[in-house]
Scaffold this active site. Sequence first.
Site, PDB file in Angstrom:
ATOM      1  N   HIS A 138       6.250  -0.208  10.472  1.00 36.88           N
ATOM      2  CA  HIS A 138       5.664  -0.131   9.807  1.00 36.88           C
ATOM      3  C   HIS A 138       4.656  -1.422  10.682  1.00 36.88           C
ATOM      4  O   HIS A 138       4.154  -2.063   9.234  1.00 36.88           O
ATOM      5  CB  HIS A 138       5.377   0.110   9.259  1.00 36.88           C
ATOM      6  CG  HIS A 138       3.374   0.613   8.766  1.00 36.88           C
ATOM      7  ND1 HIS A 138       2.561   1.274  10.028  1.00 36.88           N
ATOM      8  CD2 HIS A 138       2.424   0.929   7.470  1.00 36.88           C
ATOM      9  CE1 HIS A 138       1.494   1.382   9.126  1.00 36.88           C
ATOM     10  NE2 HIS A 138       1.804   0.888   7.987  1.00 36.88           N
ATOM     11  N   ASP A 179      -3.827   3.985   7.554  1.00 37.01           N
ATOM     12  CA  ASP A 179      -2.719   3.918   8.202  1.00 37.01           C
ATOM     13  C   ASP A 179      -1.601   3.896   7.205  1.00 37.01           C
ATOM     14  O   ASP A 179      -0.504   4.344   7.499  1.00 37.01           O
ATOM     15  CB  ASP A 179      -2.487   3.418   9.480  1.00 37.01           C
ATOM     16  CG  ASP A 179      -2.555   1.830   8.942  1.00 37.01           C
ATOM     17  OD1 ASP A 179      -2.653   1.093   8.882  1.00 37.01           O
ATOM     18  OD2 ASP A 179      -2.139   0.738   9.727  1.00 37.01           O
ATOM     19  N   ASP A 180      -1.518   3.029   6.527  1.00 38.80           N
ATOM     20  CA  ASP A 180      -0.427   2.981   5.019  1.00 38.80           C
ATOM     21  C   ASP A 180      -0.221   4.278   4.413  1.00 38.80           C
ATOM     22  O   ASP A 180       1.276   4.971   3.717  1.00 38.80           O
ATOM     23  CB  ASP A 180      -0.561   2.444   4.162  1.00 38.80           C
ATOM     24  CG  ASP A 180      -1.166   1.050   5.083  1.00 38.80           C
ATOM     25  OD1 ASP A 180      -0.415   0.632   6.614  1.00 38.80           O
ATOM     26  OD2 ASP A 180      -2.103   0.423   4.694  1.00 38.80           O
ATOM     27  N   ALA A 181      -1.976   4.951   4.468  1.00 36.24           N
ATOM     28  CA  ALA A 181      -1.459   6.429   3.120  1.00 36.24           C
ATOM     29  C   ALA A 181      -0.735   7.385   4.099  1.00 36.24           C
ATOM     30  O   ALA A 181       0.484   8.329   3.640  1.00 36.24           O
ATOM     31  CB  ALA A 181      -2.783   6.558   2.782  1.00 36.24           C
ATOM     32  N   ASN A 226       1.326  -1.031  -0.106  1.00 31.58           N
ATOM     33  CA  ASN A 226       0.139   0.092   0.027  1.00 31.58           C
ATOM     34  C   ASN A 226       1.006   0.957  -0.057  1.00 31.58           C
ATOM     35  O   ASN A 226       0.868   2.611  -0.422  1.00 31.58           O
ATOM     36  CB  ASN A 226      -0.544  -0.012   1.597  1.00 31.58           C
ATOM     37  CG  ASN A 226      -1.938  -1.495   1.042  1.00 31.58           C
ATOM     38  OD1 ASN A 226      -2.027  -1.461   0.111  1.00 31.58           O
ATOM     39  ND2 ASN A 226      -2.809  -1.294   2.350  1.00 31.58           N
TER      40      ASN A 226
END
Lengths: 143, 322
Positions: B173, B262-264, B48
């Site tokens: 992450h 959250d990946d963005a 992502n």
Amino acid sequence: MKVRDFLRRELTSLERSTTVSQAIKLLENSGLSSLPVVDEEGKVVGVLSERDLIRALLPGYMDMLHSASFLPSLDQLARRLREIGDQPTERYMTKEVVAVTPDDSDLHVADLMLRKGLKQIPVVDAQGRLIGVVRRIDLLSRL
Amino acid sequence: MILTVTLNPALDKFYWLDYLPEDLRPSEEGITIRATKSLTSAGGKGINVSMLLAAHGIDTVAMGFLAGHTGQIILRDVLERGVSASFVWIEGENRTNVALIIRGHEYHPIHIHEEGPSVPPQALELFLRKYERMLRRATYVVLAGVLPPGVPVDFYKELARKAKDQNIPVVLHTGGEAMLRALAEQPFLVKPDVRETLRLGDMPLRTKEEVIAAGRKVVAQGASLCLISHHLTGDILVSKEAVWHFEAKVPLSAFRKLVGADDALVAGILVGLSQGKDLIESVKYGMAAAVASAEAEEKLCLDQGKIQAELARVEVRSYESP
């Protein structure tokens, strides 16, 4: 159109020590007709194609006969594959690499593919490191 | 080039439902739930991140393990989005992660996550060789997502150490023990995944004070920065010197889903840093990217104009130094 506009950013590659059996599996999974062979720095040092593998499996006399109709059955090829399955890719790869860069034109790639009978060409950066491949279909689909 | 590692990629499948039957107990007739809409996308946290980076024209390579028919679909999607792919193929089948998004409850989806294929030791060795080759080209490394079966819990620690040896900043992450162990390798930024537990190690994360305390502990263990979601529209960034609170002034009703937000956020931060923005402006851009993705029907909002438009709604406040 430049190569950077239509290259397939796939970095699937072989190492010199990858076995023939592993290479066949990887070719199957990637859906590519050939795979670049890279060194420790990611530089392309060879290409292993389906054609290279078929040539490795065929008995030596096939080079002269140019036909598979002389083969009694495919058992001979299966036996040969068992013999060479654990051997390193390096032994059967094409060492004279034909590659293009992202700044090369589509016309240049088409010309190389036609003249050299290639289905696919690796794309490398200025240091000769693999950054993708161009397949015939990548060109055809953009015509 | 920004290198992202997703050891356990997934095919994300989203179903939007008008409602979920109240009684889901097994019955003779079975239960049929009709989706009003669905979406399929390659996923896994690192993938992502790469997708959003590629949409901003940033050179990015995604690494991890692919398997089976699902792996083919993931690879195709990754390549079509302009991400360079350097995966190791293994036996089995990549996981499919399902999210049920129910109208009116968009920010509380129901997730069904598969475990993923088991990674054999030979594939791990091959991955490490490829990873070391890719490190030579990397400016940042993102280690993201859960570990698949067969991968040792200190694998992220090993990957972080190899990056540190080459002076490449690492963004961690992920969550759980794998994240805690990798802290010793001094990652540049830690974005803990605390979605399932609302805890970081043994520390609860219910209040602002608890979030700041947990962030300080992560920094004390080696990280330069720790970014923890405080609530749906707020994140707290902790460094050795300071604490910042980022808040997006957006009504929750604007959110269509939270998966991928959250990946963005992580990707947006890296976009900012890669474009030469300072840390605070980069985190603001990450927040804007996260909000834009939460508001989008697609998994990630890849439209830079929409992300820019969200920037004005992100506020930042600095707390006293610790």
